[in-house]
Scaffold this active site. Structure first.
Site, PDB file in Angstrom:
ATOM      1  CG  HIS A   1       7.624   1.551   0.853  1.00 17.23           C
ATOM      2  ND1 HIS A   1       8.918   1.983   1.029  1.00 17.23           N
ATOM      3  CD2 HIS A   1       7.689   0.515  -0.019  1.00 17.23           C
ATOM      4  CE1 HIS A   1       9.735   1.237   0.312  1.00 17.23           C
ATOM      5  NE2 HIS A   1       9.018   0.346  -0.351  1.00 17.23           N
TER       6      HIS A   1
ATOM      7  CG  LEU B   1       8.468   0.197   5.175  1.00 12.60           C
ATOM      8  CD1 LEU B   1       7.272   0.109   6.107  1.00 12.60           C
ATOM      9  CD2 LEU B   1       8.140  -0.429   3.818  1.00 12.60           C
TER      10      LEU B   1
END
Ligand code: PAF
Length: 296
Positions: free
Chosen positions: A36, A32
């Site tokens: 995100h 991530l």
């Protein structure tokens, strides 16, 4: 409340019943980054129960070497999701997603044919199949996707519409580094020299947007303008640059329709940098993009 972590199907079935209010879903493959987290942030602001999945989906990798080297940073990802007040994180196993004897695929035919679909055979069939399965499990009211993977958004939008999923797709603007480079899990594979060249992609999109703003609507001239700038990159190879319609992702000759999308991919070393821009630029908000990608 503490974030719940679900890694088996039976527990998802009974926990799903306890989720209260509108369910927002962010599908990811982990590793991530701020892009995100922006999806999670928007989901948090628009829905009541936020679910994030982390699953490196083998069926969307057409090159096994890419799958093997895909970054896996689970502990760090979980800590980030907890700090963004995610309610539930799904961690499906491969057996859960692709049980023994698996033989059912979900495939959109036209939207994913060109551009990324042509460069990555089978990729979108893997994406639509895994997302269809995840949506069946999560039963989300809204799914949050990043604009950066524009053809993925258009393909999933087509799938959701054609198959009557009761989920609305919300499209979140691309997050960028200070020099304009779109955030991506793959950027970490750029060498220093490649990273220095990378902003040329965003600069060419913005310069083409400026030409459009001053009235140019001939797609060929917009394309040529962008290609001249992109080809000035000393070490990159342009895979494609095109002007397409939304939400159906077809090439246009005249950019008179509103909105249109500039799409491009630049190959830098082994890294494929994707980027795009919706025109006119004032549509680059969650509302504007969501509307631009909506069918029907
Ligand atoms: O965009 C991604 O990370 C993936 O394609 C997705 C939507 C999580 C499906 O595996």
């Amino acid at each position: 409340m503490a974030m719940r972590r679900i890694d088996d199907l039976s527990s998802l079935k009974w926990q799903r019943k306890n989720w209260v209010g509108r369910v927002g879903f962010v599908p990811t493959m982990g590793a991530l980054h701020a892009g995100h987290l922006e999806l999670v942030h928007v989901a948090r602001s628009m829905t009541d129960h936020v679910v994030v999945s982390i699953f490196v989906n083998p069926t969307q990798f057409n090159d096994p070497k890419d799958l093997a080297k895909y970054p896996r940073t689970l502990e760090q990802d979980l800590a980030l999701l907890e700090s963004y007040q995610v309610d539930t994180v799904l961690l499906p196993s491969s057996d859960w997603m692709y049980p023994q004897g698996f033989q059912t695929w979900v495939e959109v035919l036209e939207v994913p044919r060109a551009y990324e679909g042509a460069h990555r055979p089978g990729h979108f069939r893997g994406v639509t199949t895994v997302v269809a399965k995840l949506l069946n499990l999560v039963q989300a009211d809204a799914m949050f996707l990043g604009q950066k993977d524009a053809q993925q958004v258009a393909t999933l939008q087509r799938m959701v519409y054609d198959l009557n999923f009761p989920t609305q797709i919300k499209v979140v603007p691309t997050m960028r580094e200070a020099d304009g480079v779109a955030l991506s899990s793959r950027n970490r594979f750029l060498s220093v020299a490649e990273r220095q060249q990378a902003p040329v992609l965003y600069r060419s999109l913005m310069s083409t947007a400026e030409l459009y703003r001053t009235g140019e609507r001939d797609a060929q001239r917009l394309r040529e303008h962008a290609l001249t700038l992109l080809q000035s990159s000393a070490i990159g190879t342009v895979e494609y640059f095109d002007v397409v319609s939304l939400p159906d992702f077809l090439p246009v000759h005249q950019a008179d329709e509103r909105p249109i999308l500039l799409v491009s991919t630049l190959l830098l070393g082994k890294v494929r940098l994707l980027d795009n821009l919706v025109l006119p630029l004032e549509l680059n908000t969650v509302e504007g993009l969501t509307h631009a990608w909506t069918l029907g």
